[in-house]
Design a protein around this motif. Sequence first.
Motif, PDB file in Angstrom:
ATOM      1  N   HIS A 117      -7.661  26.318 -12.867  1.00  0.00           N
ATOM      2  CA  HIS A 117      -8.974  26.179 -12.250  1.00  0.00           C
ATOM      3  C   HIS A 117     -10.079  26.791 -13.111  1.00  0.00           C
ATOM      4  O   HIS A 117     -11.214  26.310 -13.096  1.00  0.00           O
ATOM      5  N   GLY A 118      -9.747  27.827 -13.861  1.00  0.00           N
ATOM      6  CA  GLY A 118     -10.756  28.465 -14.698  1.00  0.00           C
ATOM      7  C   GLY A 118     -10.904  27.848 -16.072  1.00  0.00           C
ATOM      8  O   GLY A 118     -11.906  28.070 -16.752  1.00  0.00           O
ATOM      9  N   GLY A 119      -9.893  27.084 -16.505  1.00  0.00           N
ATOM     10  CA  GLY A 119      -9.939  26.504 -17.841  1.00  0.00           C
ATOM     11  C   GLY A 119      -9.867  27.552 -18.928  1.00  0.00           C
ATOM     12  O   GLY A 119     -10.493  27.420 -19.985  1.00  0.00           O
ATOM     13  N   THR A 120      -9.081  28.617 -18.672  1.00  0.00           N
ATOM     14  CA  THR A 120      -8.997  29.715 -19.629  1.00  0.00           C
ATOM     15  C   THR A 120      -7.548  30.039 -19.979  1.00  0.00           C
ATOM     16  O   THR A 120      -6.631  29.738 -19.220  1.00  0.00           O
ATOM     17  N   VAL A 121      -7.389  30.697 -21.111  1.00  0.00           N
ATOM     18  CA  VAL A 121      -6.133  31.326 -21.476  1.00  0.00           C
ATOM     19  C   VAL A 121      -6.447  32.779 -21.791  1.00  0.00           C
ATOM     20  O   VAL A 121      -7.432  33.086 -22.464  1.00  0.00           O
ATOM     21  N   SER A 122      -5.652  33.696 -21.237  1.00  0.00           N
ATOM     22  CA  SER A 122      -5.953  35.111 -21.410  1.00  0.00           C
ATOM     23  C   SER A 122      -4.757  35.881 -21.937  1.00  0.00           C
ATOM     24  O   SER A 122      -3.605  35.432 -21.835  1.00  0.00           O
ATOM     25  N   LEU A 123      -5.052  37.039 -22.496  1.00  0.00           N
ATOM     26  CA  LEU A 123      -4.055  37.917 -23.094  1.00  0.00           C
ATOM     27  C   LEU A 123      -4.029  39.225 -22.317  1.00  0.00           C
ATOM     28  O   LEU A 123      -5.062  39.880 -22.144  1.00  0.00           O
ATOM     29  N   VAL A 124      -2.831  39.598 -21.833  1.00  0.00           N
ATOM     30  CA  VAL A 124      -2.648  40.820 -21.050  1.00  0.00           C
ATOM     31  C   VAL A 124      -1.609  41.684 -21.747  1.00  0.00           C
ATOM     32  O   VAL A 124      -0.579  41.178 -22.200  1.00  0.00           O
ATOM     33  N   SER A 125      -1.858  42.979 -21.813  1.00  0.00           N
ATOM     34  CA  SER A 125      -0.918  43.863 -22.498  1.00  0.00           C
ATOM     35  C   SER A 125       0.247  44.244 -21.588  1.00  0.00           C
ATOM     36  O   SER A 125       0.113  44.278 -20.361  1.00  0.00           O
ATOM     37  N   LEU A 126       1.386  44.508 -22.198  1.00  0.00           N
ATOM     38  CA  LEU A 126       2.556  45.046 -21.508  1.00  0.00           C
ATOM     39  C   LEU A 126       2.828  46.448 -22.047  1.00  0.00           C
ATOM     40  O   LEU A 126       2.810  46.664 -23.262  1.00  0.00           O
ATOM     41  N   LYS A 127       3.116  47.379 -21.156  1.00  0.00           N
ATOM     42  CA  LYS A 127       3.471  48.720 -21.585  1.00  0.00           C
ATOM     43  C   LYS A 127       4.946  48.766 -21.988  1.00  0.00           C
ATOM     44  O   LYS A 127       5.706  47.822 -21.725  1.00  0.00           O
ATOM     45  N   GLU A 128       5.341  49.843 -22.628  1.00  0.00           N
ATOM     46  CA  GLU A 128       6.710  49.939 -23.152  1.00  0.00           C
ATOM     47  C   GLU A 128       7.760  49.849 -22.057  1.00  0.00           C
ATOM     48  O   GLU A 128       8.867  49.359 -22.287  1.00  0.00           O
ATOM     49  N   ASP A 129       7.425  50.318 -20.858  1.00  0.00           N
ATOM     50  CA  ASP A 129       8.402  50.270 -19.769  1.00  0.00           C
ATOM     51  C   ASP A 129       8.419  48.920 -19.056  1.00  0.00           C
ATOM     52  O   ASP A 129       9.150  48.737 -18.076  1.00  0.00           O
ATOM     53  N   GLY A 130       7.597  47.970 -19.537  1.00  0.00           N
ATOM     54  CA  GLY A 130       7.566  46.649 -18.930  1.00  0.00           C
ATOM     55  C   GLY A 130       6.524  46.479 -17.861  1.00  0.00           C
ATOM     56  O   GLY A 130       6.363  45.386 -17.308  1.00  0.00           O
ATOM     57  N   SER A 131       5.790  47.531 -17.535  1.00  0.00           N
ATOM     58  CA  SER A 131       4.719  47.420 -16.542  1.00  0.00           C
ATOM     59  C   SER A 131       3.488  46.775 -17.169  1.00  0.00           C
ATOM     60  O   SER A 131       3.367  46.664 -18.393  1.00  0.00           O
ATOM     61  N   ILE A 132       2.562  46.351 -16.308  1.00  0.00           N
ATOM     62  CA  ILE A 132       1.388  45.616 -16.758  1.00  0.00           C
ATOM     63  C   ILE A 132       0.329  46.569 -17.279  1.00  0.00           C
ATOM     64  O   ILE A 132       0.022  47.591 -16.653  1.00  0.00           O
ATOM     65  N   GLY A 133      -0.245  46.212 -18.422  1.00  0.00           N
ATOM     66  CA  GLY A 133      -1.359  46.970 -18.967  1.00  0.00           C
ATOM     67  C   GLY A 133      -2.678  46.393 -18.490  1.00  0.00           C
ATOM     68  O   GLY A 133      -2.909  46.282 -17.299  1.00  0.00           O
ATOM     69  N   GLU A 134      -3.535  45.984 -19.420  1.00  0.00           N
ATOM     70  CA  GLU A 134      -4.849  45.474 -19.050  1.00  0.00           C
ATOM     71  C   GLU A 134      -5.095  44.097 -19.662  1.00  0.00           C
ATOM     72  O   GLU A 134      -4.426  43.708 -20.623  1.00  0.00           O
ATOM     73  N   MET A 135      -6.050  43.386 -19.094  1.00  0.00           N
ATOM     74  CA  MET A 135      -6.470  42.115 -19.673  1.00  0.00           C
ATOM     75  C   MET A 135      -7.307  42.412 -20.913  1.00  0.00           C
ATOM     76  O   MET A 135      -8.343  43.070 -20.842  1.00  0.00           O
ATOM     77  N   LEU A 136      -6.828  41.934 -22.054  1.00  0.00           N
ATOM     78  CA  LEU A 136      -7.441  42.260 -23.334  1.00  0.00           C
ATOM     79  C   LEU A 136      -8.439  41.213 -23.809  1.00  0.00           C
ATOM     80  O   LEU A 136      -9.406  41.531 -24.491  1.00  0.00           O
ATOM     81  N   ASP A 137      -8.166  39.951 -23.473  1.00  0.00           N
ATOM     82  CA  ASP A 137      -8.987  38.864 -24.009  1.00  0.00           C
ATOM     83  C   ASP A 137      -8.858  37.651 -23.093  1.00  0.00           C
ATOM     84  O   ASP A 137      -7.837  37.471 -22.417  1.00  0.00           O
ATOM     85  N   SER A 138      -9.904  36.837 -23.080  1.00  0.00           N
ATOM     86  CA  SER A 138      -9.887  35.580 -22.331  1.00  0.00           C
ATOM     87  C   SER A 138     -10.689  34.548 -23.100  1.00  0.00           C
ATOM     88  O   SER A 138     -11.836  34.813 -23.485  1.00  0.00           O
TER      89      SER A 138
END
Length: 357
Positions: A117-138
């Motif tokens: 719906h947004g027409g975007t592709v985004s990059l999200v970081s993963l932490k070493e333990d596999g948990s979610i980091g932050e949205m880095l780029d879109s």
Amino acid sequence: MTTSKLLVFTGSYSEKEDSGIHVYELDESTYELSLLSQEKGLKNPTFLHVDKEKNRLVSIGEMSAADGSKAGEVIAYTIKPESGELEFMNRAQSAYAPTCHVQKDPQGKYLVISSYHGGTVSLVSLKEDGSIGEMLDSKQHAGQGSHPERQDRPHVHSAFFSPDGQYIMVQDLGLDKIFVYQIDREKEELVLHREVNTHAAAGPRHLVFHPNGKYAYVINEVDSTVTSYAYDGQEGNLTEIQTLPTLPNDFTGENTCAEITISSDGRFVYGSNRGHDSIVVYAALDNGSLEYVQHISTEGAHPRHFALTPSGNLLLVANRDTNNITLFQVNKETGELTYTGKQMESPKPVCVWPVYM
């Protein structure tokens, strides 16, 4: 100690108060699916990614942004293989609009998130333990395709890494393009490498690479076709070889395509039709082209996703509109499918992921 338990994880359309992720155990000898656990608290956890080695599951979901608009989120869980239970780790925003697909970087450092719906592709970081980091780029796509209703704007539907992990093939259904990105790991951003045009009004949705890395196959949602491409790994480029219909010649109803996959030996390609409600089977030839083998009913409506089991002996279909998962035997010599007569009721299934754990 390793186990030979075959777990099946499913994502679905659901409200937060309903169970959206289900975990089943599949008995490959009896074709029986047994529900082990289910997770609530997520809105539309439609697509999943399972990391077998680290016992991690990532799901997309829908959240409300600070301004009240709909946005995408991603949620991480630890998988307990013995019980099939999921243990919540954390969640974070993943896109500025609702999302439809998630793919993990082969190095395990990033997630790539697609927003239809947004027409975007985004990059999200993963932490070493596999948990979610932050949205880095879109990255926001722009433009329109040739179909007046389905392609009035960008619709990013999926992102898949090349066999060597260097490139990301991003299918934009709305623009009739496959955008090829790379990850700049120093700047932690997506970098556009090139654009590959599909034929007009194709609507590329999902992609799968041949195990030999020389070819890729794209299922086109809008015009119900599959296109074979030669893949140049050095240049990160796709060159069209052939396009075939996914429907029989005598079918005149409405149809859209959804999922595509390939057998582990690279001999057969499978695609799903929603409307005709079938799986189409092709033989993959040595030159990268495809040859028709079979159509078979999915024994349900709107097969949004399907997957082969790790052994390749069974194919599981998620029929969204009839709330069922159906099981098919695979003839590894011919590629043909046979309905086992077995199915499991499952609410609005959108993604099915079988894995030994």
